[in-house]
Scaffold this active site. Structure first.
Site, mmCIF file in Angstrom:
data_model
loop_
_atom_site.group_PDB
_atom_site.id
_atom_site.type_symbol
_atom_site.label_atom_id
_atom_site.label_comp_id
_atom_site.label_asym_id
_atom_site.label_seq_id
_atom_site.Cartn_x
_atom_site.Cartn_y
_atom_site.Cartn_z
ATOM 1 N N GLY A 38 4.149 -1.462 -18.321
ATOM 2 C CA GLY A 38 5.544 -1.187 -17.959
ATOM 3 C C GLY A 38 5.834 0.329 -18.780
ATOM 4 N N GLY A 87 1.810 -4.013 -11.865
ATOM 5 C CA GLY A 87 3.121 -4.511 -12.166
ATOM 6 C C GLY A 87 4.124 -3.824 -11.183
ATOM 7 N N GLY A 88 4.661 -2.820 -11.714
ATOM 8 C CA GLY A 88 5.633 -1.909 -10.833
ATOM 9 C C GLY A 88 5.346 -1.497 -9.425
ATOM 10 N N HIS A 121 0.454 -13.459 -20.099
ATOM 11 C CA HIS A 121 0.985 -12.070 -20.034
ATOM 12 C C HIS A 121 1.590 -11.588 -21.409
ATOM 13 C CE1 HIS A 121 2.955 -8.640 -18.607
ATOM 14 N NE2 HIS A 121 2.102 -8.427 -17.649
ATOM 15 N N GLU A 126 -5.132 -6.343 -20.440
ATOM 16 C CA GLU A 126 -4.031 -5.391 -20.266
ATOM 17 C C GLU A 126 -3.620 -4.856 -21.617
ATOM 18 O OE1 GLU A 126 -1.613 -6.528 -16.488
ATOM 19 O OE2 GLU A 126 -0.796 -7.614 -18.304
ATOM 20 N N SER A 155 0.205 -0.401 -15.945
ATOM 21 C CA SER A 155 0.406 0.792 -15.063
ATOM 22 C C SER A 155 -0.629 1.342 -14.304
ATOM 23 C CB SER A 155 0.949 1.774 -16.058
ATOM 24 O OG SER A 155 2.071 1.430 -16.839
ATOM 25 N N GLU A 165 3.968 -9.949 -21.954
ATOM 26 C CA GLU A 165 5.454 -9.971 -22.078
ATOM 27 C C GLU A 165 5.750 -11.565 -22.286
ATOM 28 O OE1 GLU A 165 6.611 -8.495 -18.181
ATOM 29 O OE2 GLU A 165 5.800 -6.660 -18.904
ATOM 30 N N ASN A 199 1.979 -8.534 -9.807
ATOM 31 C CA ASN A 199 2.647 -9.308 -10.703
ATOM 32 C C ASN A 199 4.218 -8.526 -10.806
ATOM 33 O OD1 ASN A 199 4.217 -10.357 -12.857
ATOM 34 N ND2 ASN A 199 2.807 -9.268 -14.727
ATOM 35 N N TRP A 200 5.129 -9.418 -9.840
ATOM 36 C CA TRP A 200 6.321 -9.112 -9.617
ATOM 37 C C TRP A 200 7.074 -8.969 -10.806
ATOM 38 C CZ3 TRP A 200 7.985 -11.074 -4.195
ATOM 39 C CH2 TRP A 200 7.108 -10.594 -3.170
ATOM 40 N N LYS A 201 6.823 -9.724 -11.911
ATOM 41 C CA LYS A 201 7.640 -10.023 -13.169
ATOM 42 C C LYS A 201 9.078 -10.690 -12.485
ATOM 43 C CE LYS A 201 5.057 -6.601 -15.253
ATOM 44 N NZ LYS A 201 5.063 -5.315 -16.467
HETATM 45 C C1 3PY Z 1 1.859 -3.562 -15.667
HETATM 46 O O1 3PY Z 1 1.139 -3.246 -14.856
HETATM 47 O O2 3PY Z 1 2.889 -3.321 -16.130
HETATM 48 C C2 3PY Z 1 1.659 -5.300 -15.890
HETATM 49 O O3 3PY Z 1 2.035 -5.843 -16.692
HETATM 50 C C3 3PY Z 1 0.719 -5.719 -14.965
HETATM 51 O O4 3PY Z 1 0.784 -7.251 -15.257
#
Ligand code: 3PY
Length: 250
Positions: free
Chosen positions: A173, A234-235, A95, A167, A213, A97, A10-12
């Site tokens: 994050g 994520g990251g 998600h 999640e 994470s 966020e 998930n590149w956000k």
């Molecule tokens: C994270 O790992 O921060 C995520 O939100 C994955 O979607």
């Protein structure tokens, strides 16, 4: 786990289309020959590039959100048909966020999920509790409710194109990760509710990811749990070597 694992990045809101092209050039060789399904979910502006660059590779491309209406006066929104037409195969709904910053509710997550499935997309539906909710001891009830509402009106056949991502909001994050046991406990609870809704066979076939994470260092332990069938990353999905290490652990 009995199911084929799915590792999805998930590149956000990261990477221009130009930057996405170079990142994908690095990712393609890094995840070649993976034993799991590999997906990258990118911003809308990078989807064309991603679909082009991933053609003929083992990487599937996904969007990070989708609108639930088919078309019309919804300035700034993107429909499921628009994604399908580009060659996009996956989309994330719900998600945290989006729930936190963009007023996403269980009801709109359900509408987006249904619209995406109707168009032919595979949907990664995110559920998860906040820190306050975990501390109050309502995690399981809350995640059960989020799952049920998100899947309202989704058929058993469509469940073949549903992935559920657990999640915990407090692990997103933040660098904080759920322990493997915490992840297992909630992923198992989600599988149980899927079983109540659709029966044992569908529950056993449904991919349930952990997200929050997950990284190269903790992926092995999380993915070793029987009900954790992959990850939403994520990251670490922006770092080819780290993403490849997670893919290799799945
Ligand atoms: C994270 O790992 O921060 C995520 O939100 C994955 O979607």
């Amino acid at each position: 786990a009995k199911r084929k694992a799915v590792i999805a990045g998930n590149w956000k809101m990261n990477k221009t289309a130009t930057e996405a092209a170079s990142l994908i050039d690095a990712l393609v060789p890094a995840v070649q020959g993976a034993g799991c399904d590999v997906v990258i979910c990118t911003p809308f502006t990078s989807l064309c590039t991603a679909v082009e660059k991933c053609a003929g590779t083992n990487i599937g491309v996904g969007a990070e959100n989708v609108h639930f209406e088919k078309s019309g006066a919804f300035t700034g929104e993107i429909s499921a048909d628009m994604l399908m037409d580009l060659g996009v195969k996956y989309v994330i709904t719900g998600h945290s966020e989006r729930r936190q910053y963009f007023a996403e509710t269980d009801e709109t997550v359900n509408k987006r999920t249904k619209a995406a499935l109707a168009a032919g997309l595979t949907v990664i539906v995110c559920v998860g509790e906040s820190l306050a909710q975990r501390e109050q001891g309502v995690t399981e009830e809350l995640v059960r409710m989020q799952t049920k509402i998100a899947l309202g009106g989704v058929s058993a056949e469509e469940m073949a194109r549903v992935i559920i991502a657990y999640e915990p909001v407090w692990a997103i994050g933040t660098g904080r990760t759920a322990t493997a046991d915490q992840a297992q406990e909630v992923c198992a609870a989600i599988r149980k509710v899927v079983g109540e809704l659709y029966g044992e066979a569908v529950a056993e076939a449904t991919t349930i990811q952990y997200g929050g994470s997950m990284n190269a260092a903790n992926a092995d332990e999380l993915l070793s749990k029987p009900d954790v069938d992959g990850g939403l990353i994520g990251g670490a999905s922006l770092k080819p070597a780290d993403f490849a290490a997670i893919v290799a652990a799945a």
